[in-house]
Design a protein around this motif. Structure first.
Motif, PDB file in Angstrom:
ATOM      1  N   GLY A  46       7.997  -5.336  -3.594  1.00  0.00           N
ATOM      2  CA  GLY A  46       7.095  -4.726  -2.617  1.00  0.00           C
ATOM      3  C   GLY A  46       6.949  -3.229  -2.848  1.00  0.00           C
ATOM      4  N   LEU A  47       8.089  -2.559  -3.082  1.00  0.00           N
ATOM      5  CA  LEU A  47       8.033  -1.104  -3.306  1.00  0.00           C
ATOM      6  C   LEU A  47       7.235  -0.786  -4.570  1.00  0.00           C
ATOM      7  N   SER A  48       7.418  -1.597  -5.612  1.00  0.00           N
ATOM      8  CA  SER A  48       6.679  -1.319  -6.852  1.00  0.00           C
ATOM      9  C   SER A  48       5.178  -1.468  -6.614  1.00  0.00           C
ATOM     10  N   ALA A  49       4.795  -2.488  -5.839  1.00  0.00           N
ATOM     11  CA  ALA A  49       3.369  -2.676  -5.551  1.00  0.00           C
ATOM     12  C   ALA A  49       2.836  -1.531  -4.701  1.00  0.00           C
ATOM     13  N   LEU A  50       3.668  -1.074  -3.758  1.00  0.00           N
ATOM     14  CA  LEU A  50       3.243  -0.008  -2.840  1.00  0.00           C
ATOM     15  C   LEU A  50       3.018   1.307  -3.580  1.00  0.00           C
ATOM     16  N   ILE A  51       4.019   1.747  -4.347  1.00  0.00           N
ATOM     17  CA  ILE A  51       3.851   3.047  -5.009  1.00  0.00           C
ATOM     18  C   ILE A  51       2.938   2.935  -6.231  1.00  0.00           C
ATOM     19  N   GLY A  52       2.813   1.716  -6.780  1.00  0.00           N
ATOM     20  CA  GLY A  52       1.971   1.562  -7.965  1.00  0.00           C
ATOM     21  C   GLY A  52       0.502   1.362  -7.636  1.00  0.00           C
ATOM     22  N   GLN A  53       0.178   1.153  -6.357  1.00  0.00           N
ATOM     23  CA  GLN A  53      -1.202   0.839  -5.955  1.00  0.00           C
ATOM     24  C   GLN A  53      -2.245   1.803  -6.538  1.00  0.00           C
ATOM     25  N   PRO A  54      -2.020   3.128  -6.441  1.00  0.00           N
ATOM     26  CA  PRO A  54      -3.052   4.026  -6.982  1.00  0.00           C
ATOM     27  C   PRO A  54      -3.184   3.949  -8.499  1.00  0.00           C
ATOM     28  N   TYR A  55      -2.213   3.326  -9.170  1.00  0.00           N
ATOM     29  CA  TYR A  55      -2.225   3.294 -10.631  1.00  0.00           C
ATOM     30  C   TYR A  55      -2.590   1.914 -11.168  1.00  0.00           C
ATOM     31  N   GLU A  56      -2.977   0.996 -10.255  1.00  0.00           N
ATOM     32  CA  GLU A  56      -3.253  -0.386 -10.639  1.00  0.00           C
ATOM     33  C   GLU A  56      -4.220  -0.454 -11.830  1.00  0.00           C
ATOM     34  N   SER A  57      -3.815  -1.192 -12.863  1.00  0.00           N
ATOM     35  CA  SER A  57      -4.629  -1.405 -14.071  1.00  0.00           C
ATOM     36  C   SER A  57      -4.925  -0.136 -14.867  1.00  0.00           C
TER      37      SER A  57
ATOM     38  N   ALA B  72      -0.265  -2.822  13.874  1.00  0.00           N
ATOM     39  CA  ALA B  72       0.291  -3.575  12.755  1.00  0.00           C
ATOM     40  C   ALA B  72       1.512  -4.370  13.201  1.00  0.00           C
ATOM     41  N   LEU B  73       2.408  -3.710  13.926  1.00  0.00           N
ATOM     42  CA  LEU B  73       3.641  -4.387  14.321  1.00  0.00           C
ATOM     43  C   LEU B  73       3.360  -5.515  15.297  1.00  0.00           C
TER      44      LEU B  73
ATOM     45  N   ALA C 123      -1.157  -9.859   9.782  1.00  0.00           N
ATOM     46  CA  ALA C 123      -1.245  -8.397   9.794  1.00  0.00           C
ATOM     47  C   ALA C 123      -2.119  -7.898   8.647  1.00  0.00           C
ATOM     48  N   GLN C 124      -2.028  -8.589   7.536  1.00  0.00           N
ATOM     49  CA  GLN C 124      -2.836  -8.210   6.376  1.00  0.00           C
ATOM     50  C   GLN C 124      -4.327  -8.374   6.705  1.00  0.00           C
ATOM     51  N   THR C 125      -4.634  -9.437   7.431  1.00  0.00           N
ATOM     52  CA  THR C 125      -6.033  -9.725   7.737  1.00  0.00           C
ATOM     53  C   THR C 125      -6.536  -8.902   8.905  1.00  0.00           C
ATOM     54  N   SER C 126      -5.754  -8.874   9.982  1.00  0.00           N
ATOM     55  CA  SER C 126      -6.269  -8.312  11.235  1.00  0.00           C
ATOM     56  C   SER C 126      -5.980  -6.832  11.408  1.00  0.00           C
ATOM     57  N   ALA C 127      -4.920  -6.332  10.798  1.00  0.00           N
ATOM     58  CA  ALA C 127      -4.568  -4.929  11.014  1.00  0.00           C
ATOM     59  C   ALA C 127      -4.717  -4.106   9.744  1.00  0.00           C
TER      60      ALA C 127
ATOM     61  N   VAL D 215      -3.002  -4.163   7.066  1.00  0.00           N
ATOM     62  CA  VAL D 215      -1.742  -3.758   6.446  1.00  0.00           C
ATOM     63  C   VAL D 215      -1.812  -4.161   4.972  1.00  0.00           C
ATOM     64  N   PRO D 216      -1.598  -3.212   4.054  1.00  0.00           N
ATOM     65  CA  PRO D 216      -1.674  -3.568   2.631  1.00  0.00           C
ATOM     66  C   PRO D 216      -0.623  -4.629   2.283  1.00  0.00           C
ATOM     67  N   PHE D 217      -0.952  -5.516   1.332  1.00  0.00           N
ATOM     68  CA  PHE D 217      -0.018  -6.597   1.009  1.00  0.00           C
ATOM     69  C   PHE D 217       1.323  -6.054   0.561  1.00  0.00           C
ATOM     70  N   SER D 218       1.301  -4.883  -0.097  1.00  0.00           N
ATOM     71  CA  SER D 218       2.564  -4.345  -0.599  1.00  0.00           C
ATOM     72  C   SER D 218       3.484  -3.935   0.548  1.00  0.00           C
ATOM     73  N   VAL D 219       2.906  -3.348   1.602  1.00  0.00           N
ATOM     74  CA  VAL D 219       3.719  -2.940   2.765  1.00  0.00           C
ATOM     75  C   VAL D 219       4.325  -4.176   3.410  1.00  0.00           C
ATOM     76  N   ASN D 220       3.530  -5.204   3.464  1.00  0.00           N
ATOM     77  CA  ASN D 220       3.975  -6.485   3.970  1.00  0.00           C
ATOM     78  C   ASN D 220       5.237  -6.965   3.265  1.00  0.00           C
ATOM     79  N   ILE D 221       5.193  -6.930   1.928  1.00  0.00           N
ATOM     80  CA  ILE D 221       6.339  -7.405   1.145  1.00  0.00           C
ATOM     81  C   ILE D 221       7.532  -6.478   1.363  1.00  0.00           C
TER      82      ILE D 221
END
Lengths: 357, 306, 364
Positions: B101-112, C48-49, C318-322, C324-330
């Motif tokens: 999850g953290l990798s996806a979060l911080i990597g988002q602006p750099y995707e692809s 979100a919460l 939350a991803q759909t309605s609020a 929330v990015p999928f990454s934050v979710n994970i």
């Protein structure tokens, strides 16, 4: 007190405008199978979404949920979208089909567009790119530029859409250069850029000097082509920035006109679920970023083929076509009909390898 | 690039991150802790490494910081399994999810996005050898360093007092505690080392191997690493062999596909996994070596009551 | 240096409040982390919460989704827990689930116009056997050749996926489906009955709960269950009592494989209605966490599966309605699981804060 009153007024005002806006504006939900990046399938869909916003302004509101894998969870997300008041839903992956259809059946007032599917209802339309037309041109170019007479392709899964592309490339390349040999590697993986790159290198080591990156969302194969000094034709977006010397052409998809047209129809209450198969002639498929290495003569040949494909004078699957076992599949003078193109599960003459049956 | 050059260079490139991460996991498991969060830590290292290169263009710094940040994530794992006695299997998987999850979060602006490849370091003379020169000796420096690291880890574990202590802690934490060693401190350090190595491996993939970042880049390699340590029956030498064999099997699969044989590609894709099972069966028939090398307390919660 | 500010002691009796405190403590910590992360990203944390943790209970549809998600997690985790208690590390539930889905799909695919009411039980039987058979490979290799089951089950996961890819794009493909890689839709007799019209939850949730009861009886009340646990934890003692390590390995893997295989059947005969390339969103791995969150005890797993299903469903909402990015979710799911596992210390042990004049636990 004064402050408090102001706040209440502001809150009430917001509620009022929100309520008023809701009555008019159409909410359009987008579900993408991958994260939106600078390039790729989701990016091309998202450009369509931006075009909708640009065309209709306040009349529409769009929401996006990205990186939704196919499978049982996608259903929950599309259901939630409709529960939240979406009037229009764009389902960006083939795997959303059956649950999308069920949802559409329960919600006749909501319009749906579904990518790559083959089932339609009154409120459930489908759209599929005729990428094979673009790849026919790519194959032509590959046949013209290859010096080793070897072309390599990297694909994720051998689904009919990709098989059609592989066949179109082969037919065109062999037309330009009958000695061309074609090699394919299937990754059999949802997403694995390092493996795609290894596959690309494997093909280069087998003599391929033109690569095809079939439905790889990232510039993985383009990167290898640039490093190894070979050409590449990719799918999705223009990737020439990632491989300025390597990209021979990019077969891109453009959904802007189609999305705007369908949303426009829905706004007027005329949405009718139909099957849209967009190719070169409708601008849904565009081949961009032709390499500057192509000679004027080569480019003229390609442009000529492009014009003929657009006018219908030329068909990518015009007979006679034999399959890899030598059996005739399309008779001379005939064209392969659409249902067979989009359900292709055989390889044309000149291709090695096998498909499961 | 001819077939043999590709087979050799592709194998080295594919095996290097597996080898580095597996050496880290070996030390962790030798200390008696099973850390299943490798996939997430590699992903975090890959994202961080990529971001550092994108902003500084310094590859060594990127690999180092990638390792450091993954190491910081492994602190979370260490804290839960050592201080609150959390179950190692479950905590490993949970921290792995956090890392992804953290990798996806911080990597988002750099995707692809992509970066320029790390400069290669051809070894003089050797890289000009016929047939094998380019395949074996024309790589980024990390590729050569990985087997040397294996030697260093072997030396540390088997020939130094520190290694003896680590192994004692893994064999019998109670005895190690009884003779005065701080079991938790040693395990903590081992976990940090394992996290660092996983991060380095991940950063290697994003900045030296693929030179791009995308969510999901690691694509299951962290689990291969876990399997590799088991495969090697907890011996450094066999980790080296296992990593290169597995790398060669994955490369070989792609090569065979490119020959265009009439075999379903899914079967070929399965070959490295089937081969691994066959190899472990052959290696395990003589159970002694496993019993000798497997850390006795692996995965067990260590808890001294009095 | 590593001296802890608290003392952890083995429990002499089980408290009733602690198991409830752990999840709430974990949620509280996750909420704090969530507020920080979401604020930084400019997403309204309150909204979100709400969608993450309350929306799963907000409508009949969402509650149905929670139980739909809970079913396979519960079923697989109960099967795995029995093996884990015997120290048999089956990491291959994902592959066993896929084999169960394949096996369960054979009858409805080849007898697509059947109206035989025995279709569903027969599918469950075939699918369960397929899952069991896939796990049996690992059991045989471990019992006969001493091949480590962690490695073998992990590899079998990858092989099972390729087998599924091969079958749906070849032999089991819908002949009328334009060669798309999916099977024909199952006939009605091959579908699990839905509990409430319009919602997706089906009767398999009762089956999973029934299996939980059986698991409880097996583990806590039966002699075989006891021997199995001893067989894994103290092989020598068990052998003395006439129960071999090999039997523990076989029994653990066969039970785990059958449960996962059945979960696979219930996915294809439930929400999916056909065999396709994606059958499981990682249920086999998530169930491993569920098993441990539940302390490897049947009742604990029941609650853990529910808890896990709530956070998964909440994440999707939350991803759909609020937004929330999928990454934050994970990330939030990761934090929640990690803090829950940490908080379990209060369930499994007695913790006293403040340093007493004793040797702190685990510090040395």
């Amino acid at each position: 007190m004064h402050f408090k009153t102001l706040t209440w007024l502001a809150v009430a005002g917001t509620l009022f405008t929100a309520g008023a806006a809701q009555a008019e504006e159409m909410t359009i939900g987008f579900i993408y199978p991958a994260p939106v990046a600078d390039v790729g399938w989701a990016k091309q869909l998202d450009l369509g979404r931006e075009a909708i916003e640009a065309s209709f302004g306040d009349k529409v509101k769009t929401t996006v949920v990205e990186n939704v894998p196919e499978g049982p969870d996608a259903t929950r997300i599309m259901n939630q979208m409709v529960t939240d008041g979406a009037d229009f839903v764009m389902l960006g992956s083939f795997g959303y089909m059956n649950d999308g259809l069920r949802l559409a059946g329960r919600n006749p007032d909501v319009s749906f567009l579904h990518a790559s599917g083959f089932k339609q209802t009154d409120n459930f339309g489908t759209f599929t790119p005729r990428n094979y037309e673009g790849f026919y041109l790519g194959g032509l170019a590959a046949g013209l530029v290859t010096k080793t007479n070897t072309i390599g392709m990297v694909g994720a899964f051998a689904i009919p859409e990709v098989v059609a592309e592989v066949n179109a490339i082969t037919l065109a390349a062999r037309k330009a250069n009958p000695d061309v040999e074609i090699k394919i590697i299937w990754l059999n993986s949802w997403f694995d850029p390092p493996k795609a790159q290894d596959a690309a290198r494997a093909l280069v080591s087998q003599g391929a000097d033109v690569l095809f990156s079939l439905h790889q969302d990232t510039p993985s194969v383009v990167n290898v082509a640039e490093a190894e000094g070979v050409y590449v034709v990719n799918t999705g977006s223009d990737m020439s920035a990632y491989g300025p010397n390597a990209v021979l052409a990019s077969v891109t998809m453009d959904w802007t006109d189609y999305f705007v047209r369908e949303v426009g129809a829905a706004l007027e209450g005329n949405f009718n679920g139909s099957d849209f198969r967009g190719g070169l002639s409708d601008g849904a498929v565009k081949v961009k970023a032709w390499s500057k290495d192509l000679t004027a003569d080569q480019l003229a040949q390609i442009k000529d083929a492009e014009a003929k494909l657009m006018s219908g004078e030329l068909h990518a699957f015009a007979g006679p076509i034999k399959d890899q076992k030598g059996q005739e599949r399309v008779a001379a003078g005939a064209n392969l009909p659409d249902p067979e193109i989009f359900g292709m599960n055989w390889l044309v003459e000149g291709l090695e390898g096998s498909l499961p049956n | 690039m001819d077939t043999l050059t590709f087979l050799l260079s592709g194998t080295l490139l594919a095996a290097t991150p597996l080898l580095i991460a597996a050496l880290g996991e070996l030390v962790v498991e030798k200390a008696g802790v099973l850390n299943l969060s490798i996939e997430g830590m590699m992903a975090l290292g890959a994202a961080v490494g990529f971001i550092v290169v994108s902003n500084t263009e310094s590859y060594w710094l990127a690999i180092f910081i990638g390792g450091l940040v993954a190491s910081a994530l492994s602190v979370v794992f260490a804290a839960v399994v050592l201080l609150t006695l959390g179950n190692q299997v479950a905590t490993g998987i949970a921290v792995g999810i956090l890392g992804l999850g953290l990798s996806a979060l911080i990597g988002q602006p750099y995707e692809s996005m992509t970066v320029a490849p790390m400069a290669r370091l051809p070894i003089p003379l050797l890289s000009e050898l016929p047939i094998v020169g380019r395949g074996l000796f024309d790589h980024v420096a990390v590729v050569y360093l990985a087997p040397l690291l294996a030697v260093a880890v072997w030396f540390m574990l088997m020939k130094t007092k520190l290694g003896l202590i680590v192994r004692a802690v893994g064999e019998s934490p109670e005895s190690a505690h009884a003779i005065g060693y701080n079991v938790n401190a040693i395990r903590f350090a081992a976990i940090l080392f394992g996290g660092f190595m996983a991060g380095v491996a991940g950063a290697f993939i994003s900045v030296a191997s693929t030179t791009l970042w995308a969510n999901g880049l690691i694509a299951g390699r962290g689990w291969i690493v876990v399997a590799l340590v088991v495969f090697a029956t907890w011996r450094s030498g066999r980790i080296v062999i296992g990593a290169y064999l597995f790398g060669a099997a994955t490369i070989g699969e792609l090569l065979v596909q490119s020959f265009g044989l009439a075999i379903p590609s899914q079967l070929l894709t399965s070959v490295p996994f089937i081969a691994t099972i066959i190899a472990i069966v052959l290696l395990s028939m003589d159970g002694r070596s496993i019993r000798l090398n497997a850390p006795v307390s692996l995965g067990r919660v260590y808890h001294v009551t009095q | 240096m590593m001296r802890l500010p608290w003392v952890i002691e083995t429990k002499t009796e089980r408290s009733t409040s602690a198991p409830l405190i752990a999840p709430f403590a974990a949620v509280a910590i996750t909420v704090c982390a969530g507020v920080i992360i979401l604020s930084i990203l400019g997403v309204s944390p309150g909204k979100a919460l709400f969608f993450l943790y309350f929306a799963p209970f907000s409508s009949g549809f969402n509650i149905s989704e929670v139980f739909l998600k809970m079913g396979p997690l519960l079923l697989i985790a109960q099967g795995l827990a029995i093996g884990f208690r015997a120290k048999v590390w089956n990491i291959g539930a994902e592959g066993q689930l896929l084999l169960g889905a394949i096996g369960g799909s054979l009858l409805p695919i080849f007898f697509n116009d059947s109206q035989n009411p025995l279709m569903l039980p027969a599918m469950a039987l075939v699918g369960g056997c397929f899952g069991m058979g896939w796990a049996a490979i690992a059991a045989w290799l471990r019992a006969r050749y001493n091949a480590n089951e962690i490695l073998v089950t992990l590899m079998l996961n990858s092989i099972a996926l390729q087998l599924l890819f091969y079958l749906v794009s070849g032999p089991l493909r819908d002949p009328l489906g334009f060669n798309f890689p999916q099977s024909a839709l199952f006939p009605d007799v091959g579908m699990l009955p839905i509990l409430f019209s319009g919602f997706r939850v089906n009767i398999s949730i009762f089956f999973a709960i029934g299996v939980s009861l059986l698991a409880w009886l097996f583990v806590e009340r039966s002699m075989t269950g006891y021997k199995l646990e001893v067989g894994g934890t103290a092989p020598d003692a068990a052998r003395y009592a006439g129960f071999s390590e090999a039997r523990a390995i076989w029994l653990s893997l066969l039970i785990g494989g059958t449960a996962a295989g059945l979960a696979g059947v219930f996915e294809v005969a439930g929400p999916l209605g056909q065999l396709q390339r994606v059958v499981s969103p990682g249920y086999g791995f998530a169930a491993i966490i569920v098993a441990f969150l539940g302390g490897l005890r049947a009742i604990g797993i029941l609650f853990a599966a529910f808890f896990m299903a709530v956070i998964f469903v909440g994440g999707d909402i939350a991803q759909t309605s609020a937004g929330v990015p999928f990454s934050v979710n994970i990330v939030l799911q990761g934090i929640l699981l990690v803090t829950y596992l940490a908080a379990r210390v209060f369930v499994d042990y007695r913790v006293r804060f403040g340093t007493r004049r004793r040797i702190p636990a685990g510090a040395g």
